[in-house]
Write a protein that holds these residues in place. Structure first.
Motif, short mmCIF file in Angstrom:
data_model
loop_
_atom_site.label_atom_id
_atom_site.label_comp_id
_atom_site.label_asym_id
_atom_site.label_seq_id
_atom_site.Cartn_x
_atom_site.Cartn_y
_atom_site.Cartn_z
N ALA A 42 0.83 -1.21 0.00
CA ALA A 42 0.00 0.00 0.00
C ALA A 42 0.87 1.26 0.00
O ALA A 42 0.52 2.27 -0.63
N SER A 43 2.03 1.20 0.68
CA SER A 43 2.94 2.33 0.72
C SER A 43 3.51 2.62 -0.66
O SER A 43 3.59 3.78 -1.08
N ILE A 44 3.89 1.57 -1.38
CA ILE A 44 4.42 1.74 -2.74
C ILE A 44 3.35 2.32 -3.65
O ILE A 44 3.61 3.24 -4.44
N GLN A 45 2.14 1.78 -3.54
CA GLN A 45 1.04 2.28 -4.35
C GLN A 45 0.76 3.75 -4.05
O GLN A 45 0.50 4.55 -4.96
N SER A 46 0.85 4.10 -2.77
CA SER A 46 0.61 5.50 -2.37
C SER A 46 1.67 6.43 -2.94
O SER A 46 1.36 7.53 -3.41
N VAL A 47 2.94 5.98 -2.90
CA VAL A 47 4.04 6.81 -3.42
C VAL A 47 3.84 7.07 -4.91
O VAL A 47 3.95 8.20 -5.38
N LEU A 48 3.52 6.02 -5.66
CA LEU A 48 3.35 6.16 -7.10
C LEU A 48 2.15 7.03 -7.46
O LEU A 48 2.20 7.83 -8.40
N SER A 49 1.08 6.88 -6.70
CA SER A 49 -0.11 7.68 -6.99
C SER A 49 0.06 9.13 -6.58
O SER A 49 -0.49 10.04 -7.21
N ASN A 50 0.84 9.37 -5.52
CA ASN A 50 1.03 10.74 -5.02
C ASN A 50 1.83 11.61 -5.98
O ASN A 50 1.58 12.81 -6.10
N ILE A 51 2.82 11.02 -6.64
CA ILE A 51 3.69 11.84 -7.48
C ILE A 51 3.14 12.01 -8.90
O ILE A 51 3.82 12.58 -9.76
N ALA A 58 3.07 18.32 -3.99
CA ALA A 58 3.73 19.25 -3.07
C ALA A 58 4.29 18.47 -1.88
O ALA A 58 3.73 17.44 -1.47
N VAL A 59 5.40 18.95 -1.33
CA VAL A 59 6.03 18.33 -0.17
C VAL A 59 6.19 19.37 0.93
O VAL A 59 6.27 20.58 0.66
N PHE A 60 6.24 18.90 2.17
CA PHE A 60 6.40 19.81 3.31
C PHE A 60 7.88 20.09 3.52
O PHE A 60 8.67 19.17 3.72
N ASN A 61 8.25 21.37 3.45
CA ASN A 61 9.64 21.78 3.62
C ASN A 61 9.92 22.05 5.09
O ASN A 61 9.27 22.91 5.71
N ILE A 62 10.88 21.30 5.67
CA ILE A 62 11.19 21.43 7.10
C ILE A 62 11.75 22.80 7.42
O ILE A 62 11.44 23.39 8.46
N ARG A 63 12.57 23.36 6.53
CA ARG A 63 13.22 24.63 6.81
C ARG A 63 12.23 25.80 6.79
O ARG A 63 12.26 26.67 7.66
N THR A 64 11.34 25.82 5.80
CA THR A 64 10.39 26.94 5.67
C THR A 64 9.06 26.65 6.36
O THR A 64 8.23 27.56 6.50
N ASP A 251 15.84 18.47 3.69
CA ASP A 251 14.81 19.42 4.12
C ASP A 251 13.40 18.99 3.71
O ASP A 251 12.42 19.56 4.19
N ASN A 252 13.31 18.03 2.80
CA ASN A 252 12.00 17.60 2.28
C ASN A 252 11.91 16.09 2.24
O ASN A 252 11.56 15.51 1.21
N ILE A 253 12.24 15.46 3.34
CA ILE A 253 12.34 14.01 3.34
C ILE A 253 10.96 13.37 3.23
O ILE A 253 10.03 13.69 3.97
N SER A 254 10.83 12.50 2.23
CA SER A 254 9.60 11.74 2.02
C SER A 254 9.91 10.65 1.01
O SER A 254 10.85 10.78 0.21
N PRO A 255 9.13 9.57 0.99
CA PRO A 255 9.38 8.51 -0.01
C PRO A 255 9.29 9.02 -1.44
O PRO A 255 10.01 8.56 -2.32
N GLU A 256 8.38 9.99 -1.68
CA GLU A 256 8.20 10.52 -3.03
C GLU A 256 9.44 11.29 -3.49
O GLU A 256 9.90 11.13 -4.63
#
Length: 290
Positions: A42-51, A58-64, A251-256
Motif C-alpha cells: 500500500a505504501s508503494i502504491q501510495s508513493v506512485l499515486s502521489n507523485i 507538493a512536499v512539506f519543507n522542514i526549513r520553511t 529538508d524535504n524528506i519523504s518517499p516521493e
C-alpha cells in the motif's frame, strides 16, 4: 540481444528503486515484530499515486515549514548536483588517465614507488580533503587578499571549481591506481611484445596499442568510482552549503522525494554507461596489435 539485455537491466533497476521507496513502512513493521506486506504494498502504491501528476505534487519543507511544489523546484537542485557530479567525474577520469600514461613511461621501480604513495593517499578521509581545501582558500585570502573561491554558497550563488576539485581528488587517485594495474596487465600481453619486436617506441605502444585496450577495462571499473563519488556528494553539499539534491532531500524528506531523486541520478548514469558500453565494445574490442 544487447538491446534486450539493457532493457531488462533498466526495467529491473527501476523496479528495485520503486520497491526501495516503500521500505520505511516495511521496516516500521519489522521493528514492531510484524511482516506488514500489505502495508508495504500500500505504501508503494501510495508513493506512485502521489507523485502523479508530478507538476501538482507538493512536499512539506522542514526549513520553511510550508508546502512547496516538487516541480519545478527540485529540478534546480538536481541540475546543480548532476553538474558537480559529472564534471568532477570527467576531471577524475581525465587526470587518472593522463597520469597513468605518464607513469607507464617510467621505469618499473619508479612505478612501484608511485603505487605505494597512492595506497596511502587513498586512505585520506574525504572530509579532511574538503576541510583542507577550505582552509587553503582562507590562508591564501589572508596572505594575498585574493579570494580564489567561495567556501560556502550564500543565497542564490553557485560555486563550482572548488567543490569539483574536492569531489574528484580521491576518486582520481583511486582510478589512477586501478588504471595503473590495468595498464601493467596489458603490458604483459603478447601483442605488446610483438610491437616491441617490430621496433615501436614505448610511448607509441602505451598511447596507441595499450591505451585502446586498457581503456575498456578502466571504463567498467569507473562505475564503482562514480558510485563512490555519489556517496560523498552529501558531505560535500553539507560542507559547502550547496543547494543540491542531497540537501533538498534533507529538508524535504519523504518517499516521493527519495524516489524522484534516485531516478534523477540513476537514469543519466545508466544512459552514460549503456552508451559507453555500446561504443567501446563496438569500436575497440579485438583491436590489438597483430
Amino acid at each position: 540481444m544487447k538491446t534486450v539485455n539493457l532493457l531488462i537491466r533498466f526495467v529491473f533497476s527501476i523496479a528495485g528503486i520503486v520497491l526501495i521507496s516503500g521500505l520505511p513502512e516495511l521496516v516500521k513493521g519489522l521493528l514492531a515484530g510484524e511482516l506488514q506486506l500489505k502495508g508495504y504494498a500500500a505504501s508503494i502504491q501510495s508513493v506512485l499515486s502521489n507523485i502523479w501528476p508530478v507538476q501538482d505534487f507538493a512536499v512539506f519543507n522542514i526549513r520553511t515549514q510550508r508546502d512547496i511544489l516538487l516541480f519545478p523546484t527540485i529540478a534546480e537542485y538536481i541540475s546543480y548536483s548532476l553538474q558537480i557530479l559529472f564534471l568532477a567525474f570527467a576531471a577524475a577520469v581525465f587526470f587518472a588517465m593522463l597520469f597513468t600514461v605518464a607513469t607507464m613511461l617510467l621505469l618499473e621501480p619508479a612505478r612501484e614507488r608511485i603505487k605505494s604513495v597512492l595506497y596511502i593517499l587513498e586512505s585520506v578521509p574525504d572530509l579532511l580533503v574538503i576541510m583542507l581545501a577550505q582552509l587553503g582558500v582562507i590562508l591564501i585570502y589572508q596572505q594575498t587578499d585574493v579570494l580564489i573561491s567561495k567556501i560556502a554558497v550564500v543565497g542564490g550563488d553557485r560555486i563550482y571549481w572548488l567543490p569539483i576539485l574536492c569531489l574528484m581528488l580521491l576518486p582520481a587517485i583511486q582510478l589512477y591506481r586501478l588504471s595503473m594495474l590495468t595498464f601493467q596487465e596489458e603490458e604483459r600481453q603478447m601483442y605488446v611484445e610483438l610491437a616491441r619486436a617490430l621496433g615501436f617506441s614505448k610511448a607509441f605502444i602505451v598511447l596507441v596499442h595499450m591505451f585502446r585496450n586498457a581503456v575498456i577495462s578502466v571504463f567498467f571499473q569507473s562505475k564503482k568510482t562514480l558510485w563512490f563519488m555519489l556517496s560523498n556528494l552529501f558531505v560535500l553539499e553539507l560542507m559547502f552549503n550547496m543547494p543540491g539534491i542531497m540537501l533538498f532531500m534533507k529538508d524535504n524528506i519523504s518517499p516521493e522525494v527519495f524516489l524522484v531523486a534516485v531516478f534523477s541520478f540513476f537514469v543519466p548514469m545508466f544512459l552514460v554507461y549503456s552508451l559507453g558500453e555500446w561504443f567501446f565494445l563496438r569500436h575497440y574490442r579485438g583491436k590489438e596489435v597483430g
